[in-house]
Design an enzyme around this catalytic site. Structure first.
Site, PDB file in Angstrom:
ATOM      1  N   HIS A 140       0.844  -1.202   0.000  1.00 37.80           N
ATOM      2  CA  HIS A 140       0.000   0.000   0.000  1.00 37.80           C
ATOM      3  C   HIS A 140       0.876   1.249   0.000  1.00 37.80           C
ATOM      4  O   HIS A 140       2.083   1.173   0.204  1.00 37.80           O
ATOM      5  CB  HIS A 140      -0.991  -0.025   1.166  1.00 37.80           C
ATOM      6  CG  HIS A 140      -0.341  -0.186   2.505  1.00 37.80           C
ATOM      7  ND1 HIS A 140       0.032  -1.410   3.022  1.00 37.80           N
ATOM      8  CD2 HIS A 140       0.025   0.723   3.427  1.00 37.80           C
ATOM      9  CE1 HIS A 140       0.584  -1.231   4.202  1.00 37.80           C
ATOM     10  NE2 HIS A 140       0.599   0.040   4.472  1.00 37.80           N
ATOM     11  N   TYR A 187      -5.481   6.040  10.962  1.00 40.30           N
ATOM     12  CA  TYR A 187      -5.258   6.526  12.333  1.00 40.30           C
ATOM     13  C   TYR A 187      -6.343   7.542  12.665  1.00 40.30           C
ATOM     14  O   TYR A 187      -6.575   8.472  11.885  1.00 40.30           O
ATOM     15  CB  TYR A 187      -3.902   7.220  12.440  1.00 40.30           C
ATOM     16  CG  TYR A 187      -2.689   6.334  12.214  1.00 40.30           C
ATOM     17  CD1 TYR A 187      -2.284   5.955  10.933  1.00 40.30           C
ATOM     18  CD2 TYR A 187      -1.917   5.884  13.288  1.00 40.30           C
ATOM     19  CE1 TYR A 187      -1.166   5.159  10.735  1.00 40.30           C
ATOM     20  CE2 TYR A 187      -0.787   5.088  13.098  1.00 40.30           C
ATOM     21  CZ  TYR A 187      -0.419   4.729  11.823  1.00 40.30           C
ATOM     22  OH  TYR A 187       0.686   3.935  11.622  1.00 40.30           O
ATOM     23  N   PRO A 225       4.154   2.577  19.255  1.00 42.86           N
ATOM     24  CA  PRO A 225       3.836   1.973  17.958  1.00 42.86           C
ATOM     25  C   PRO A 225       3.192   2.921  16.947  1.00 42.86           C
ATOM     26  O   PRO A 225       2.965   2.528  15.800  1.00 42.86           O
ATOM     27  CB  PRO A 225       2.877   0.832  18.323  1.00 42.86           C
ATOM     28  CG  PRO A 225       2.318   1.197  19.650  1.00 42.86           C
ATOM     29  CD  PRO A 225       3.369   1.997  20.352  1.00 42.86           C
ATOM     30  N   LYS A 256       7.258   1.843  13.599  1.00 44.24           N
ATOM     31  CA  LYS A 256       8.690   1.897  13.313  1.00 44.24           C
ATOM     32  C   LYS A 256       9.502   0.770  13.955  1.00 44.24           C
ATOM     33  O   LYS A 256      10.655   0.551  13.576  1.00 44.24           O
ATOM     34  CB  LYS A 256       9.279   3.223  13.815  1.00 44.24           C
ATOM     35  CG  LYS A 256       8.726   4.447  13.126  1.00 44.24           C
ATOM     36  CD  LYS A 256       9.264   4.540  11.737  1.00 44.24           C
ATOM     37  CE  LYS A 256       8.779   5.764  10.995  1.00 44.24           C
ATOM     38  NZ  LYS A 256       8.931   5.628   9.559  1.00 44.24           N
ATOM     39  N   TYR A 314       7.233   9.221   7.706  1.00 42.73           N
ATOM     40  CA  TYR A 314       6.492   7.974   7.901  1.00 42.73           C
ATOM     41  C   TYR A 314       7.088   6.876   7.020  1.00 42.73           C
ATOM     42  O   TYR A 314       7.179   5.717   7.431  1.00 42.73           O
ATOM     43  CB  TYR A 314       5.005   8.196   7.575  1.00 42.73           C
ATOM     44  CG  TYR A 314       4.117   7.030   7.934  1.00 42.73           C
ATOM     45  CD1 TYR A 314       3.848   6.705   9.267  1.00 42.73           C
ATOM     46  CD2 TYR A 314       3.525   6.232   6.939  1.00 42.73           C
ATOM     47  CE1 TYR A 314       3.038   5.635   9.602  1.00 42.73           C
ATOM     48  CE2 TYR A 314       2.703   5.156   7.269  1.00 42.73           C
ATOM     49  CZ  TYR A 314       2.469   4.871   8.595  1.00 42.73           C
ATOM     50  OH  TYR A 314       1.667   3.802   8.920  1.00 42.73           O
TER      51      TYR A 314
HETATM   52  P1  RFL Z   1      12.198  -8.949  20.122  1.00 46.72           P
HETATM   53  O1  RFL Z   1      11.190  -9.230  19.103  1.00 46.72           O
HETATM   54  O2  RFL Z   1      11.739  -8.576  21.483  1.00 46.72           O
HETATM   55  O3  RFL Z   1      13.132 -10.243  20.201  1.00 46.72           O
HETATM   56  C1  RFL Z   1      14.072 -10.402  21.231  1.00 46.72           C
HETATM   57  C2  RFL Z   1      14.278 -11.894  21.422  1.00 46.72           C
HETATM   58  O4  RFL Z   1      15.271 -12.089  22.443  1.00 46.72           O
HETATM   59  C3  RFL Z   1      14.816 -13.102  23.323  1.00 46.72           C
HETATM   60  N1  RFL Z   1      15.474 -12.895  24.621  1.00 46.72           N
HETATM   61  C4  RFL Z   1      16.528 -13.611  25.036  1.00 46.72           C
HETATM   62  N2  RFL Z   1      17.208 -14.603  24.466  1.00 46.72           N
HETATM   63  C5  RFL Z   1      18.262 -15.126  25.169  1.00 46.72           C
HETATM   64  N3  RFL Z   1      18.633 -14.704  26.420  1.00 46.72           N
HETATM   65  C6  RFL Z   1      17.961 -13.686  27.020  1.00 46.72           C
HETATM   66  N4  RFL Z   1      18.327 -13.247  28.232  1.00 46.72           N
HETATM   67  C7  RFL Z   1      16.870 -13.097  26.323  1.00 46.72           C
HETATM   68  N5  RFL Z   1      15.999 -12.097  26.614  1.00 46.72           N
HETATM   69  C8  RFL Z   1      15.170 -11.986  25.574  1.00 46.72           C
HETATM   70  C9  RFL Z   1      13.316 -12.940  23.368  1.00 46.72           C
HETATM   71  O5  RFL Z   1      12.667 -14.138  23.778  1.00 46.72           O
HETATM   72  C10 RFL Z   1      13.016 -12.587  21.916  1.00 46.72           C
HETATM   73  O6  RFL Z   1      12.761 -13.726  21.128  1.00 46.72           O
HETATM   74  O7  RFL Z   1      13.227  -7.799  19.652  1.00 46.72           O
HETATM   75  P2  RFL Z   1      13.804  -7.473  18.188  1.00 46.72           P
HETATM   76  O8  RFL Z   1      14.295  -8.691  17.509  1.00 46.72           O
HETATM   77  O9  RFL Z   1      14.702  -6.304  18.403  1.00 46.72           O
HETATM   78  O10 RFL Z   1      12.548  -7.009  17.328  1.00 46.72           O
HETATM   79  C11 RFL Z   1      11.883  -5.827  17.631  1.00 46.72           C
HETATM   80  C12 RFL Z   1      10.400  -5.956  17.344  1.00 46.72           C
HETATM   81  O11 RFL Z   1       9.895  -7.155  17.886  1.00 46.72           O
HETATM   82  C13 RFL Z   1       9.657  -4.781  17.939  1.00 46.72           C
HETATM   83  O12 RFL Z   1      10.298  -3.558  17.625  1.00 46.72           O
HETATM   84  C14 RFL Z   1       8.226  -4.655  17.481  1.00 46.72           C
HETATM   85  O13 RFL Z   1       7.501  -5.830  17.621  1.00 46.72           O
HETATM   86  C15 RFL Z   1       7.600  -3.553  18.321  1.00 46.72           C
HETATM   87  N6  RFL Z   1       6.180  -3.634  18.283  1.00 46.72           N
HETATM   88  C16 RFL Z   1       5.585  -3.162  17.188  1.00 46.72           C
HETATM   89  N7  RFL Z   1       6.327  -2.593  16.193  1.00 46.72           N
HETATM   90  C17 RFL Z   1       5.749  -2.134  15.081  1.00 46.72           C
HETATM   91  O14 RFL Z   1       6.455  -1.652  14.184  1.00 46.72           O
HETATM   92  N8  RFL Z   1       4.378  -2.234  14.956  1.00 46.72           N
HETATM   93  C18 RFL Z   1       3.588  -2.814  15.926  1.00 46.72           C
HETATM   94  O15 RFL Z   1       2.395  -2.927  15.765  1.00 46.72           O
HETATM   95  C19 RFL Z   1       4.179  -3.289  17.100  1.00 46.72           C
HETATM   96  N9  RFL Z   1       3.442  -3.853  18.096  1.00 46.72           N
HETATM   97  C20 RFL Z   1       5.464  -4.223  19.339  1.00 46.72           C
HETATM   98  C21 RFL Z   1       4.083  -4.349  19.205  1.00 46.72           C
HETATM   99  C22 RFL Z   1       6.100  -4.703  20.504  1.00 46.72           C
HETATM  100  C23 RFL Z   1       5.378  -5.270  21.545  1.00 46.72           C
HETATM  101  N10 RFL Z   1       6.093  -5.674  22.724  1.00 46.72           N
HETATM  102  C24 RFL Z   1       7.527  -5.740  22.743  1.00 46.72           C
HETATM  103  C25 RFL Z   1       5.523  -5.843  23.987  1.00 46.72           C
HETATM  104  C26 RFL Z   1       3.337  -4.950  20.211  1.00 46.72           C
HETATM  105  C27 RFL Z   1       3.963  -5.428  21.383  1.00 46.72           C
HETATM  106  C28 RFL Z   1       3.095  -6.100  22.401  1.00 46.72           C
HETATM  107  C1  PHB Z   2      -0.101  -2.931  12.914  1.00 45.37           C
HETATM  108  O1  PHB Z   2      -0.566  -3.291  11.824  1.00 45.37           O
HETATM  109  O2  PHB Z   2       0.047  -3.744  13.847  1.00 45.37           O
HETATM  110  C2  PHB Z   2       0.274  -1.505  13.099  1.00 45.37           C
HETATM  111  C3  PHB Z   2       0.054  -0.588  12.081  1.00 45.37           C
HETATM  112  C4  PHB Z   2       0.410   0.731  12.260  1.00 45.37           C
HETATM  113  C5  PHB Z   2       0.987   1.116  13.444  1.00 45.37           C
HETATM  114  C6  PHB Z   2       1.221   0.214  14.456  1.00 45.37           C
HETATM  115  C7  PHB Z   2       0.854  -1.117  14.279  1.00 45.37           C
HETATM  116  O3  PHB Z   2       1.327   2.425  13.630  1.00 45.37           O
END
Ligand code: RFL
Ligand code: PHB
Length: 392
Positions: A72, A200, A292, A296, A384
């Site tokens: 998109h 949004y 979020p 990013k 963005y």
């Molecule tokens: P991750 O995905 O947290 O992966 C880290 C990994 O390290 C493991 N770990 C360990 N392993 C060995 N020894 C230890 N002591 C360890 N401690 C932890 C964990 O089990 C895990 O597998 O970090 P990474 O790879 O940097 O990736 C980052 C992304 O996951 C994160 O930025 C996004 O998911 C953030 N985020 C979102 N980002 C978006 O762009 N859009 C979203 O909609 C969005 N929703 C979210 C999110 C993050 C959330 N968190 C962290 C609570 C929603 C949630 C709920």
């Molecule tokens: C999502 O699709 O999970 C999503 C999209 C836009 C955002 C954050 C999360 O700003």
């Protein structure tokens, strides 16, 4: 055990780094604390920037994304009582986005690791980095009842916000920058057709967001007070609240259905500087968290590991450490750009419990300006869409 790069954490950052290093002929071992099933159960990000899509394509990791993901051009902003408008990143920046879930990215990364017989150790417990500032770093951990020592040249801390890597750096070395927001996002996933645009919404009852994964999988979020618990939110209550916040004409187009996942996440901005300590390099959520609102988080994890893999490749190819020495500063420039955008959008689109009437009028004026100015829209489109990578 011995490898060139020990990678702590098997999330998107850790597994992608292993793939990128492999393509440069560099060996690594990934140490993940959780089981694979647990890692694959975390529903998180969904919107990929063009730079992220390009990295995945160049690494040969995009076959399923290109088949199943939804491309998109930008995002729509709507708010109560006013006309909505579209921030067209394709028009202003020539960049597109891909809606493709983090779970699917993780599955693709595990499949790639399996296909090449990579060493990814799950349920690696008590992972501890040692001698980061010396010439011979190593990592110890427990695995299948054994005490293991992994010798390496470098350690990549890809273990997320709660990981051990950042915490193993002396507090005197790190500088922390943090901002907490007085609300969270309640998100649900449902097997229903999404709205056409990622949208949004700013509404007096609070922020709302419509997003997408596939033609039959929708992701929606609403702003909720930090005290709210997931048990407080039945599906019916969620859909009722979501559709009240969307403009009526859009709300009528939202198809509701049973949720297949529901979770609440607090919003936080967080950065540590520097992203390196000796031979330990931090990547992704281990070094920074964005709220979020700008989508990013995962995109920053990808840009960090792209920069780090390029720097390690240069080191192993010709012995040059200059990119490794510049890693932290280069990664942080992109991190701060995304931190600023996410903070700006969070402030623009949410209702803050502490806002005065002045703050409210200023926020509405900002939205009016954005709606009426092609210059403001082009500037937001640039942010963005995400900054391009810096050249080496
Ligand atoms: P991750 O995905 O947290 O992966 C880290 C990994 O390290 C493991 N770990 C360990 N392993 C060995 N020894 C230890 N002591 C360890 N401690 C932890 C964990 O089990 C895990 O597998 O970090 P990474 O790879 O940097 O990736 C980052 C992304 O996951 C994160 O930025 C996004 O998911 C953030 N985020 C979102 N980002 C978006 O762009 N859009 C979203 O909609 C969005 N929703 C979210 C999110 C993050 C959330 N968190 C962290 C609570 C929603 C949630 C709920
Ligand atoms: C999502 O699709 O999970 C999503 C999209 C836009 C955002 C954050 C999360 O700003």
């Amino acid at each position: 055990m011995k490898t060139q790069v020990a990678i702590i954490g098997g999330g998107p950052a850790g597994l992608l780094l292993a793939e990128l290093l492999h393509r440069h002929g560099i060996s690594s071992v990934v140490l993940e604390r959780q089981t694979r099933e647990h890692v694959l159960s975390r529903i998180r990000a969904g919107i990929l920037e063009q730079t992220t899509v390009d990295v995945l394509r160049e690494a040969g990791l995009a076959t399923r994304m290109d088949a199943e993901g939804h491309e998109h051009d930008g995002m729509r902003i709507a708010w109560a009582g006013r006309d909505d408008f579209f921030i067209d990143c394709a028009k202003y920046q020539g960049k597109r986005f891909m809606a493709y879930g983090q779970v699917q990215i993780q599955e693709d990364l595990f499949a790639a690791a399996d296909a090449r017989g990579a060493t990814v150790l799950t349920e690696a417990l008590d992972v501890t980095p040692h001698e980061m500032t010396g010439e011979r770093p190593f990592v110890t951990f427990h695995h299948n009842g054994d005490d293991v020592r992994l010798d390496c040249d470098y350690i990549a801390g890809c273990d997320g916000f709660h990981g051990v890597s950042r915490k193993s750096i002396p507090a005197t070395v790190l500088r922390e920058f943090e901002k907490a927001y007085p609300f969270g996002w309640l998100g649900i996933l449902s097997r229903t057709p999404p709205l056409t645009d990622v949208t949004y919404v700013n509404h007096p009852r609070g922020f709302a967001l419509a997003s997408q994964r596939t033609a039959m999988l929708s992701r929606y979020y609403i702003q909720v007070p930090l005290e709210d618990r997931i048990e407080d939110w039945s599906d019916d209550r969620f859909w009722g609240e979501l559709t009240r916040r969307f403009p009526p004409e859009m709300a009528r187009r939202i198809v509701t259905g049973p949720s297949i996942e529901k979770s609440i996440a607090p919003l936080r901005s967080f950065v540590v500087e520097p992203m390196r300590h000796g031979r330990l390099f931090l990547c992704g959520d281990a070094a920074h968290i964005v709220p979020p609102t700008g989508a990013k988080g995962i995109n920053l994890a990808v840009s960090d590991v792209y920069y780090l893999s390029r720097a390690l490749a240069a080191f192993y190819r010709d012995g040059s450490a200059s990119l490794l020495d510049g890693y932290s500063a280069m990664a942080l420039r992109r991190v701060w750009s995304s931190e600023r955008t996410s903070w700006y959008l969070t402030n623009l689109l949410h209702r803050f419990p502490t806002s005065s009437e002045f703050d409210q009028r200023a926020q509405e004026s900002e939205l009016d300006y954005l709606k009426g100015s092609v210059h403001a829209q082009a500037a937001l489109a640039e942010q963005y869409a995400g900054m391009p990578f810096e050249s080496a």
